[in-house]
Design an enzyme around this catalytic site. Structure first.
Site, PDB file in Angstrom:
ATOM      1  CE  LYS A 161      -9.457  -8.088   8.957  1.00 20.97           C
ATOM      2  NZ  LYS A 161      -8.332  -8.966   8.635  1.00 20.97           N
ATOM      3  CG  HIS A 167      -4.032  -0.125  -2.195  1.00 20.45           C
ATOM      4  ND1 HIS A 167      -2.971  -0.822  -2.724  1.00 20.45           N
ATOM      5  CD2 HIS A 167      -4.115  -0.464  -0.878  1.00 20.45           C
ATOM      6  CE1 HIS A 167      -2.417  -1.549  -1.757  1.00 20.45           C
ATOM      7  NE2 HIS A 167      -3.093  -1.350  -0.636  1.00 20.45           N
ATOM      8  CG  HIS A 222      -5.801  -1.132   2.318  1.00 19.73           C
ATOM      9  ND1 HIS A 222      -4.432  -1.032   2.253  1.00 19.73           N
ATOM     10  CD2 HIS A 222      -6.205  -0.054   3.028  1.00 19.73           C
ATOM     11  CE1 HIS A 222      -4.031   0.051   2.902  1.00 19.73           C
ATOM     12  NE2 HIS A 222      -5.103   0.673   3.375  1.00 19.73           N
ATOM     13  CG  ASP A 227      -2.471  -5.401  -2.066  1.00 22.42           C
ATOM     14  OD1 ASP A 227      -3.608  -5.238  -1.623  1.00 22.42           O
ATOM     15  OD2 ASP A 227      -1.436  -5.054  -1.478  1.00 22.42           O
ATOM     16  CB  CYS A 249      -1.016   0.005   1.144  1.00 24.68           C
ATOM     17  SG  CYS A 249      -0.538  -0.872   2.621  1.00 24.68           S
ATOM     18  NE  ARG A 278       2.111  -9.148   5.278  1.00 22.87           N
ATOM     19  CZ  ARG A 278       0.803  -9.026   5.092  1.00 22.87           C
ATOM     20  NH1 ARG A 278      -0.039  -9.800   5.767  1.00 22.87           N
ATOM     21  NH2 ARG A 278       0.321  -8.136   4.244  1.00 22.87           N
ATOM     22  CD  GLN A 294      -1.005  -8.862   0.507  1.00 28.71           C
ATOM     23  OE1 GLN A 294      -0.393  -7.830   0.287  1.00 28.71           O
ATOM     24  NE2 GLN A 294      -1.821  -9.010   1.527  1.00 28.71           N
TER      25      GLN A 294
END
Length: 571
Positions: A395, A315, A441, A313, A264, A293, A311
């Site tokens: 979320k 945004h 997100h 991912d 992000c 991670r 991911q």
């Protein structure tokens, strides 16, 4: 209560068989119970029947579970030879009641509750042995954990054990040994995956589909670096709130850099690379971004819990007036994606403010209300996951159920009011003034690794034809059929299908068996009849057979299966 009671009986049996055993903890869990032990030797599977037999003896005695209240000094005396129990005692606040539960000559530190007598434990089974660090800390001693389960009736127990057999057969690590999809070499470190050619084919197919669907939904694709300076992660709040799960910094030109745990901040900085107008919004930017991670080694599990993962991912940056429509569209998009992959059973959760969070209570409440309104407006049912939000905002989580009814946490839609503030993001509104955008997100499939593990287990390795790395295997019966079989192979490959050609000097039954072991959805057997009639014999991995299929018929059926994303070929 019954499963918790069974855990106590397990500990009682282990102490009887291994005098001097040190006790850890023994809770009930969703599927049964476990207990952790420090023992004089390593347990082996052959120990489990012996422990079960001793548990059976204890249960038959019909011993009552008796609750006792003790002073701290009395409890410390009782557990003087149990260092792990003493550590738990030391952590209990002063003045808190200390409760023990006794059955027969066994006593444990426990809040309870329990069933009245041991004979209430009707049907149980010890399942496995595993290692477990004390209190989940890899710097603490490794204890031996015994897992078990218990049910009110033997029938329920037997049904559960059958389900476990199916789970074991579908375990993606076990299927991987057969299909050779990925590798996890020790040399590169735990939780880091290498994908082989077959998995590469599947991943490419999914990514091509993913990109096409995102372009159709109004997204644009970004690519961002794998590392960033520490100042970036300070601004984002990751170093203050997420550092424990980030990899250690690397010194580059005297400055600390971190491998990214999330994508992000990079998307935000691209947003800030120029002034944005309300006319530009919403901006929907996505990325198949690999992040890292530091998960503890004790929790790493095949593809399901890793340290490096990609991911899907995205945004979304929008105005306050656009936020509800954008979230509603993400929910619709996620349903579409999961249905495409054959998942139709899912549950929505609203995850609220966690204990460790940034932003005010008012901001969190306002953001959570937006998520509620969107789901309520669409008539969606959802559950509340108290404290399950990310540190920067509430979320919506979408959990899907697989072929065995297991629930998997996958899609996440997060409302973020913090990062736009931290990075001082603005857009110029219709009034000519600067305003703060809202940010969403979202990850639809979650991480590629977890999603791929789910796919393997959901389909037991028998991937749908549109995803399978080998859609069609051509199997000539003998050498005189090679030329015709090779033409079929070449023509299908030229038509865009993923192919294999088995020209080994093996019997046709051996060739078919190998293709079935590889779970190839469509096998073409080429013999004298096919050569003379200019046709193929189709054998599906389901065992179904069709003879006299012409090449145009075959191509039409394959194209339909790919276009409609069918699990198997329909002829």
């Amino acid at each position: 209560m019954m499963r918790h009671s069974a855990a106590h009986v397990l500990a009682q049996a282990v102490i009887a068989l291994f005098p001097g055993a040190k006790l850890g903890i023994g809770p009930s869990i969703e599927t049964g119970f476990y207990y952790d032990f420090e023992l004089p030797r390593a347990l082996v599977p052959e120990d489990l029947p012996l422990i079960e037999a001793k548990m059976g003896e204890i249960i038959k005695q019909n011993l009552p579970f008796v609750k006792e209240t003790a002073s701290r000094a009395e409890a410390e005396s009782t557990f003087a030879q149990q260092p792990y129990k003493l550590e738990i005692l030391a952590d209990l606040p002063e003045g808190e009641d200390i409760t023990l539960y006794r059955d027969g000559d066994f006593v444990d530190l426990c809040r309870g509750p329990h069933v009245s007598h041991t004979a209430r434990i009707k049907a149980f089974k010890l399942l496995s042995i595993a290692g477990a660090y004390w209190r989940g800390d890899e710097k603490r001693p490794m204890l031996q954990r015994i897992y078990g389960t218990a049910f009110p009736t033997k029938v329920e127990l037997e049904e559960y054990l059958k389900k476990l057999e199916e789970l074991e057969a579908r375990d993606h690590r076990r299927i991987n040994k057969q299909l050779n999809l990925f590798a996890t070499p020790d040399e590169i470190g735990g939780g880091l995956i290498i994908y082989g050619p077959k998995a590469g084919r599947i991943r490419t197919t999914i990514e091509e589909f993913w990109r096409k669907e995102h372009y159709n939904a109004g997204y644009e694709i970004l690519y961002s670096p794998h590392i960033g300076r520490s100042t970036l992660w300070e601004i984002s709040g990751h170093l203050a709130n997420y550092k424990d799960i980030m990899y250690s910094p690397m010194d580059i030109d005297g400055q600390d850099y971190y491998v990214k745990p999330m994508n992000c901040p990079f998307h935000i900085l691209y947003y800030k690379s120029q002034m944005r107008s309300y006319r530009d919004l919403p901006l929907r930017w996505c990325e198949l971004g690999t992040v890292y991670r530091y998960e503890r080694s004790g929790v790493l599990t095949g593809l399901l819990r890793v340290r490096g993962f990609t991911q899907d991912d995205a945004h979304i940056f929008c105005t306050p007036e656009q936020i509800e429509n954008e979230i509603a569209e993400v929910i619709r998009f996620s349903f579409h994606m999961w249905q495409t992959f054959g998942f139709k059973d899912y549950q929505l959760y609203l995850a609220t403010r966690p204990e460790k969070a940034i932003g005010t209570e008012e901001q969190w409440q306002k953001a959570a209300d937006v998520l509620r309104r969107v789901m309520d407006a669409q008539g969606l049912t959802y559950k509340v996951d108290e404290g399950g939000g990310a540190f920067y905002g509430p979320k919506i989580d979408l959990k899907v159920r697989d072929a065995l009814g297991r629930e998997w946490q996958m899609t996440t839609i997060q409302f973020d009011f913090n990062l736009p503030e931290r990075f001082k993001m603005v857009y110029v509104g219709a009034d000519g003034q600067e305003h703060r955008p809202y940010m969403v997100h979202r990850a639809l499939l979650g991480s590629w690794e977890r999603f791929f593990g789910l796919l393997i287990e959901h389909y037991a390795g028998a991937f749908p034809l549109w995803l399978h790395p080998v859609q069609v295997a051509v199997l000539p019966i003998s050498d005189r059929h090679l030329e015709y079989a090779l033409k079929i192979y070449s023509d299908l490959k030229a038509a865009g299908f993923r192919m294999s050609f088995d020209d080994r000097s093996e019997t046709i039954n051996q060739k078919i068996r190998q293709s079935q072991l590889d779970k190839v959805p469509c096998m073409l057997v080429i013999g004298d009849k096919e050569l003379q009639a200019n046709t193929v014999a189709v054998r599906l991995r389901t065992g179904e057979q069709k003879f006299g299929i012409t090449f145009p018929q075959l191509v039409e059926a394959l194209n339909t299966a790919v276009r409609d994303r069918l699990v198997n070929l329909a002829l």
